[in-house]
Design a protein around this motif. Sequence first.
Motif, PDB file in Angstrom:
ATOM      1  N   CYS A   1     -27.776  -8.407 -49.765  1.00  0.00           N
ATOM      2  CA  CYS A   1     -28.585  -7.199 -49.563  1.00  0.00           C
ATOM      3  C   CYS A   1     -27.759  -6.003 -49.067  1.00  0.00           C
ATOM      4  O   CYS A   1     -28.335  -4.994 -48.666  1.00  0.00           O
ATOM      5  CB  CYS A   1     -29.703  -7.485 -48.570  1.00  0.00           C
TER       6      CYS A   1
ATOM      7  N   CYS B   1     -31.559  -6.442 -44.849  1.00  0.00           N
ATOM      8  CA  CYS B   1     -32.611  -7.349 -44.374  1.00  0.00           C
ATOM      9  C   CYS B   1     -32.700  -7.424 -42.852  1.00  0.00           C
ATOM     10  O   CYS B   1     -33.716  -7.892 -42.336  1.00  0.00           O
ATOM     11  CB  CYS B   1     -32.438  -8.745 -44.966  1.00  0.00           C
TER      12      CYS B   1
ATOM     13  N   CYS C   1     -31.119 -14.412 -48.751  1.00  0.00           N
ATOM     14  CA  CYS C   1     -31.588 -15.170 -47.583  1.00  0.00           C
ATOM     15  C   CYS C   1     -32.628 -14.436 -46.736  1.00  0.00           C
ATOM     16  O   CYS C   1     -33.460 -15.055 -46.103  1.00  0.00           O
ATOM     17  CB  CYS C   1     -30.397 -15.552 -46.707  1.00  0.00           C
ATOM     18  N   LYS C   2     -32.541 -13.135 -46.660  1.00  0.00           N
ATOM     19  CA  LYS C   2     -33.404 -12.289 -45.822  1.00  0.00           C
ATOM     20  C   LYS C   2     -33.266 -12.596 -44.336  1.00  0.00           C
ATOM     21  O   LYS C   2     -34.193 -12.371 -43.561  1.00  0.00           O
ATOM     22  CB  LYS C   2     -34.870 -12.391 -46.247  1.00  0.00           C
TER      23      LYS C   2
ATOM     24  N   CYS D   1     -26.148 -14.050 -45.675  1.00  0.00           N
ATOM     25  CA  CYS D   1     -25.385 -13.845 -46.894  1.00  0.00           C
ATOM     26  C   CYS D   1     -25.099 -12.338 -46.936  1.00  0.00           C
ATOM     27  O   CYS D   1     -25.426 -11.648 -45.990  1.00  0.00           O
ATOM     28  CB  CYS D   1     -26.156 -14.294 -48.141  1.00  0.00           C
TER      29      CYS D   1
HETATM   30  S1  FES Z   1     -30.448 -11.090 -47.901  1.00  0.00           S
HETATM   31 FE1  FES Z   1     -28.902 -12.330 -47.051  1.00  0.00          FE
HETATM   32  S2  FES Z   1     -28.024 -11.063 -45.531  1.00  0.00           S
HETATM   33 FE2  FES Z   1     -29.642  -9.891 -46.292  1.00  0.00          FE
END
Ligand code: FES
Length: 74
Positions: free
Chosen positions: A24, A59, A16-17, A21
Motif C-alpha cells: 500500500c 493502511c 495485509c492492511k 507488507c
Molecule cells: S497493505 Fe500491507 S502494509 Fe499496508
Amino acid sequence: MLDAALERNVDLDYSCKEGSCDTCTVRILKGMENLSPVREEERDMLGDDLIKEGHRLACIISIHGPVELVQEQR
Ligand code: FES
C-alpha cells in the motif's frame, strides 16, 4: 487512510492492511503536515530514505486534512 480512500473509490493496491507488507506504499506530494506521525513499524518497513522522500504506508496512517499522493510501481 486506505479505508477512507477505498470508500471513495480511489484505486490503491494493498494486501495485509496492517503494516506488515509494503503493497500500500504511497508517496505524498502535498499535505504531509496532515498525516499522523511515522510509526516504528512503518519506519522498519520502508526505511529512513523512503520516508524522507515522502513514502508512507496508506493502511496505517491517518489523515486530518487534504493530502495529494501517488502510488508508484515498485
Ligand atoms: S497493505 Fe500491507 S502494509 Fe499496508
